[in-house]
Design a protein around this motif. Structure first.
Motif, PDB file in Angstrom:
ATOM      1  N   ARG A  19     -41.839  -2.755  30.103  1.00 56.92           N
ATOM      2  CA  ARG A  19     -40.956  -1.945  30.930  1.00 56.92           C
ATOM      3  C   ARG A  19     -39.683  -2.709  31.264  1.00 56.92           C
ATOM      4  O   ARG A  19     -38.591  -2.160  31.271  1.00 56.92           O
ATOM      5  N   ARG A  20     -39.818  -3.993  31.506  1.00 60.25           N
ATOM      6  CA  ARG A  20     -38.667  -4.824  31.827  1.00 60.25           C
ATOM      7  C   ARG A  20     -37.684  -4.883  30.658  1.00 60.25           C
ATOM      8  O   ARG A  20     -36.479  -4.850  30.834  1.00 60.25           O
ATOM      9  N   SER A  21     -38.233  -4.956  29.426  1.00 55.72           N
ATOM     10  CA  SER A  21     -37.376  -5.102  28.259  1.00 55.72           C
ATOM     11  C   SER A  21     -36.675  -3.802  27.887  1.00 55.72           C
ATOM     12  O   SER A  21     -35.619  -3.815  27.278  1.00 55.72           O
ATOM     13  N   THR A  22     -37.286  -2.657  28.227  1.00 56.82           N
ATOM     14  CA  THR A  22     -36.701  -1.381  27.836  1.00 56.82           C
ATOM     15  C   THR A  22     -35.804  -0.785  28.923  1.00 56.82           C
ATOM     16  O   THR A  22     -34.923   0.009  28.623  1.00 56.82           O
ATOM     17  N   TYR A  23     -36.026  -1.148  30.168  1.00 53.40           N
ATOM     18  CA  TYR A  23     -35.251  -0.585  31.269  1.00 53.40           C
ATOM     19  C   TYR A  23     -33.904  -1.308  31.380  1.00 53.40           C
ATOM     20  O   TYR A  23     -33.837  -2.520  31.425  1.00 53.40           O
ATOM     21  N   LEU A  24     -32.822  -0.551  31.384  1.00 53.01           N
ATOM     22  CA  LEU A  24     -31.497  -1.118  31.617  1.00 53.01           C
ATOM     23  C   LEU A  24     -30.690  -0.144  32.450  1.00 53.01           C
ATOM     24  O   LEU A  24     -30.417   0.981  32.019  1.00 53.01           O
ATOM     25  N   LYS A  25     -30.339  -0.562  33.633  1.00 57.09           N
ATOM     26  CA  LYS A  25     -29.537   0.256  34.532  1.00 57.09           C
ATOM     27  C   LYS A  25     -28.154  -0.365  34.643  1.00 57.09           C
ATOM     28  O   LYS A  25     -28.016  -1.520  35.051  1.00 57.09           O
ATOM     29  N   VAL A  26     -27.137   0.387  34.265  1.00 62.03           N
ATOM     30  CA  VAL A  26     -25.759  -0.092  34.334  1.00 62.03           C
ATOM     31  C   VAL A  26     -25.104   0.476  35.585  1.00 62.03           C
ATOM     32  O   VAL A  26     -25.095   1.699  35.785  1.00 62.03           O
ATOM     33  N   LEU A  27     -24.598  -0.394  36.437  1.00 67.19           N
ATOM     34  CA  LEU A  27     -23.988   0.015  37.699  1.00 67.19           C
ATOM     35  C   LEU A  27     -22.615  -0.622  37.843  1.00 67.19           C
ATOM     36  O   LEU A  27     -22.395  -1.753  37.401  1.00 67.19           O
ATOM     37  N   THR A  28     -21.720   0.111  38.476  1.00 67.17           N
ATOM     38  CA  THR A  28     -20.385  -0.403  38.768  1.00 67.17           C
ATOM     39  C   THR A  28     -20.262  -0.669  40.260  1.00 67.17           C
ATOM     40  O   THR A  28     -20.560   0.210  41.078  1.00 67.17           O
ATOM     41  N   VAL A  29     -19.851  -1.875  40.594  1.00 63.62           N
ATOM     42  CA  VAL A  29     -19.700  -2.282  41.995  1.00 63.62           C
ATOM     43  C   VAL A  29     -18.245  -2.676  42.225  1.00 63.62           C
ATOM     44  O   VAL A  29     -17.722  -3.559  41.544  1.00 63.62           O
ATOM     45  N   SER A  65     -18.893  -8.869  34.472  1.00 64.56           N
ATOM     46  CA  SER A  65     -20.139  -8.185  34.133  1.00 64.56           C
ATOM     47  C   SER A  65     -21.266  -9.203  34.048  1.00 64.56           C
ATOM     48  O   SER A  65     -21.068 -10.324  33.560  1.00 64.56           O
ATOM     49  N   LYS A  66     -22.443  -8.800  34.517  1.00 69.76           N
ATOM     50  CA  LYS A  66     -23.601  -9.705  34.475  1.00 69.76           C
ATOM     51  C   LYS A  66     -24.875  -8.932  34.213  1.00 69.76           C
ATOM     52  O   LYS A  66     -25.120  -7.888  34.819  1.00 69.76           O
ATOM     53  N   HIS A  67     -25.706  -9.456  33.283  1.00 70.93           N
ATOM     54  CA  HIS A  67     -27.052  -8.957  33.038  1.00 70.93           C
ATOM     55  C   HIS A  67     -28.034  -9.848  33.789  1.00 70.93           C
ATOM     56  O   HIS A  67     -27.914 -11.069  33.744  1.00 70.93           O
ATOM     57  N   PHE A  68     -29.026  -9.240  34.446  1.00 69.63           N
ATOM     58  CA  PHE A  68     -30.041 -10.044  35.119  1.00 69.63           C
ATOM     59  C   PHE A  68     -31.268  -9.192  35.431  1.00 69.63           C
ATOM     60  O   PHE A  68     -31.206  -7.956  35.407  1.00 69.63           O
ATOM     61  N   PHE A  69     -32.389  -9.880  35.690  1.00 63.16           N
ATOM     62  CA  PHE A  69     -33.637  -9.225  36.066  1.00 63.16           C
ATOM     63  C   PHE A  69     -33.779  -9.234  37.577  1.00 63.16           C
ATOM     64  O   PHE A  69     -33.512 -10.231  38.231  1.00 63.16           O
ATOM     65  N   TYR A  70     -34.227  -8.095  38.105  1.00 66.64           N
ATOM     66  CA  TYR A  70     -34.511  -8.032  39.539  1.00 66.64           C
ATOM     67  C   TYR A  70     -35.583  -6.982  39.764  1.00 66.64           C
ATOM     68  O   TYR A  70     -35.436  -5.827  39.349  1.00 66.64           O
ATOM     69  N   ASN A  71     -36.669  -7.368  40.391  1.00 67.51           N
ATOM     70  CA  ASN A  71     -37.791  -6.463  40.674  1.00 67.51           C
ATOM     71  C   ASN A  71     -38.271  -5.745  39.418  1.00 67.51           C
ATOM     72  O   ASN A  71     -38.421  -4.512  39.399  1.00 67.51           O
ATOM     73  N   ASP A  72     -38.487  -6.527  38.343  1.00 61.95           N
ATOM     74  CA  ASP A  72     -39.034  -6.014  37.088  1.00 61.95           C
ATOM     75  C   ASP A  72     -38.124  -5.009  36.397  1.00 61.95           C
ATOM     76  O   ASP A  72     -38.586  -4.169  35.621  1.00 61.95           O
ATOM     77  N   ARG A  73     -36.848  -5.079  36.680  1.00 60.74           N
ATOM     78  CA  ARG A  73     -35.881  -4.210  36.020  1.00 60.74           C
ATOM     79  C   ARG A  73     -34.705  -5.030  35.509  1.00 60.74           C
ATOM     80  O   ARG A  73     -34.355  -6.046  36.106  1.00 60.74           O
ATOM     81  N   THR A  74     -34.112  -4.564  34.425  1.00 63.70           N
ATOM     82  CA  THR A  74     -32.940  -5.218  33.874  1.00 63.70           C
ATOM     83  C   THR A  74     -31.698  -4.445  34.300  1.00 63.70           C
ATOM     84  O   THR A  74     -31.621  -3.229  34.109  1.00 63.70           O
ATOM     85  N   TYR A  75     -30.766  -5.158  34.877  1.00 62.91           N
ATOM     86  CA  TYR A  75     -29.535  -4.528  35.353  1.00 62.91           C
ATOM     87  C   TYR A  75     -28.313  -5.122  34.653  1.00 62.91           C
ATOM     88  O   TYR A  75     -28.301  -6.305  34.284  1.00 62.91           O
ATOM     89  N   GLN A  76     -27.319  -4.288  34.508  1.00 63.23           N
ATOM     90  CA  GLN A  76     -25.985  -4.757  34.137  1.00 63.23           C
ATOM     91  C   GLN A  76     -25.047  -4.326  35.251  1.00 63.23           C
ATOM     92  O   GLN A  76     -24.827  -3.137  35.463  1.00 63.23           O
ATOM     93  N   LEU A  77     -24.523  -5.297  35.969  1.00 65.94           N
ATOM     94  CA  LEU A  77     -23.570  -5.002  37.033  1.00 65.94           C
ATOM     95  C   LEU A  77     -22.154  -5.240  36.519  1.00 65.94           C
ATOM     96  O   LEU A  77     -21.807  -6.359  36.146  1.00 65.94           O
ATOM     97  N   ILE A 192     -27.802  -3.938  47.508  1.00 62.67           N
ATOM     98  CA  ILE A 192     -27.322  -2.717  46.849  1.00 62.67           C
ATOM     99  C   ILE A 192     -28.406  -2.128  45.954  1.00 62.67           C
ATOM    100  O   ILE A 192     -28.690  -0.923  45.995  1.00 62.67           O
ATOM    101  N   LEU A 193     -29.035  -2.969  45.131  1.00 67.05           N
ATOM    102  CA  LEU A 193     -30.065  -2.495  44.214  1.00 67.05           C
ATOM    103  C   LEU A 193     -31.267  -1.949  44.975  1.00 67.05           C
ATOM    104  O   LEU A 193     -31.842  -0.917  44.586  1.00 67.05           O
ATOM    105  N   ASP A 194     -31.647  -2.607  46.051  1.00 73.09           N
ATOM    106  CA  ASP A 194     -32.761  -2.119  46.871  1.00 73.09           C
ATOM    107  C   ASP A 194     -32.442  -0.755  47.474  1.00 73.09           C
ATOM    108  O   ASP A 194     -33.301   0.137  47.519  1.00 73.09           O
ATOM    109  N   GLU A 195     -31.221  -0.584  47.932  1.00 81.66           N
ATOM    110  CA  GLU A 195     -30.821   0.685  48.538  1.00 81.66           C
ATOM    111  C   GLU A 195     -30.789   1.806  47.497  1.00 81.66           C
ATOM    112  O   GLU A 195     -31.224   2.937  47.777  1.00 81.66           O
TER     113      GLU A 195
END
Length: 240
Positions: A19-29, A65-77, A192-195
């Protein structure tokens, strides 16, 4: 005897890892704040912990831009480092409109920098209302000597605590950081990610509850309809 064939099948992957490897959430901050409050330093420290410079370089607008893992999810901020000047309202409106979350930065050694956040807050409400996650960051905590560093005096001469203003009046999240010491730099981004995840769960719970409410409402309507029909039937018989 036949030799046993070796099993070349790989063991099933851990579901959490999959799940960690397939999940990617892209967010703009979008990051807003007055000049010299440390917006760029916070972003750079978050992207590269060793990237820090004491010399001030004015920012018009920059992107990180940064890719990182947080709470078993992969994010791109994707982070927008905005200009600290008040002279670009049109550019700020565009950044606010395309942002998934906003960070407002002020410095504990600059009282005016907190007052400037009110302008950004008004623009956020005008453009997005209250639905977008906002974290207010009090930076340069390494310069804070005592609790008075978080205090300001309003136009009426009342002493206010900036943390209380943010949490109680503005209803925004608040945290304290030091870009110079690389202290609590990840905190505003994790908040932000928690919210966002909290709101997602809340929306899912509401969607799950709505069919039950509809079923209860339809059952109630049917019961009321039957009662009304009985009442009308009884009245018609009495009239006869």
């Amino acid at each position: 005897m036949k030799k046993q064939q070796k099993d070349n099948k790989k063991p099933p992957a851990n579901r959490k890892e999959e799940r960690r490897s397939t999940y990617l959430k892209v967010l703009t901050v979008a990051v807003f704040g007055a000049a010299k409050v440390g917006k760029s330093s916070i972003i750079r420290r978050f992207c590269e912990p060793e990237d820090y410079c004491d010399e001030y370089e004015p920012t018009v607008e920059d992107f990180f831009s940064k890719h990182f893992f947080y709470n078993d999810r992969t994010y791109q901020l994707d982070m927008i480092d905005t200009c600290g000047s008040e002279n670009f309202p049109a550019m700020r409106r565009v950044d606010i409109a395309k942002a998934d979350a906003i960070i407002l930065v002020y410095s504990v050694d600059n009282k005016m920098s907190f007052e400037q956040l009110s302008m950004y807050r008004d623009e956020i409400i005008e453009e997005r209302g209250f639905d977008i996650p906002v974290v207010v960051v009090a930076n340069k905590s390494d310069l804070a000597i005592d609790s008075s560093s978080l205090e300001i005096t309003d136009k009426n001469g009342c002493v206010l605590n900036t943390r209380d203003v943010v949490l109680k009046r503005w209803k925004y999240m608040w945290t304290l950081t030091s870009a110079k010491l690389n202290w609590a730099i990840h905190e505003p981004f994790h908040m932000i990610l928690d919210e966002i995840q909290r709101k997602k769960r809340e929306a899912a719970d509401n969607n799950n509850e709505s069919p039950k409410i509809k079923r209860k409402t339809s059952w109630l309507n049917r019961s009321l309809g039957k009662s009304l029909r009985r009442t009308k039937s009884t009245q018609s018989k009495l009239n006869e």
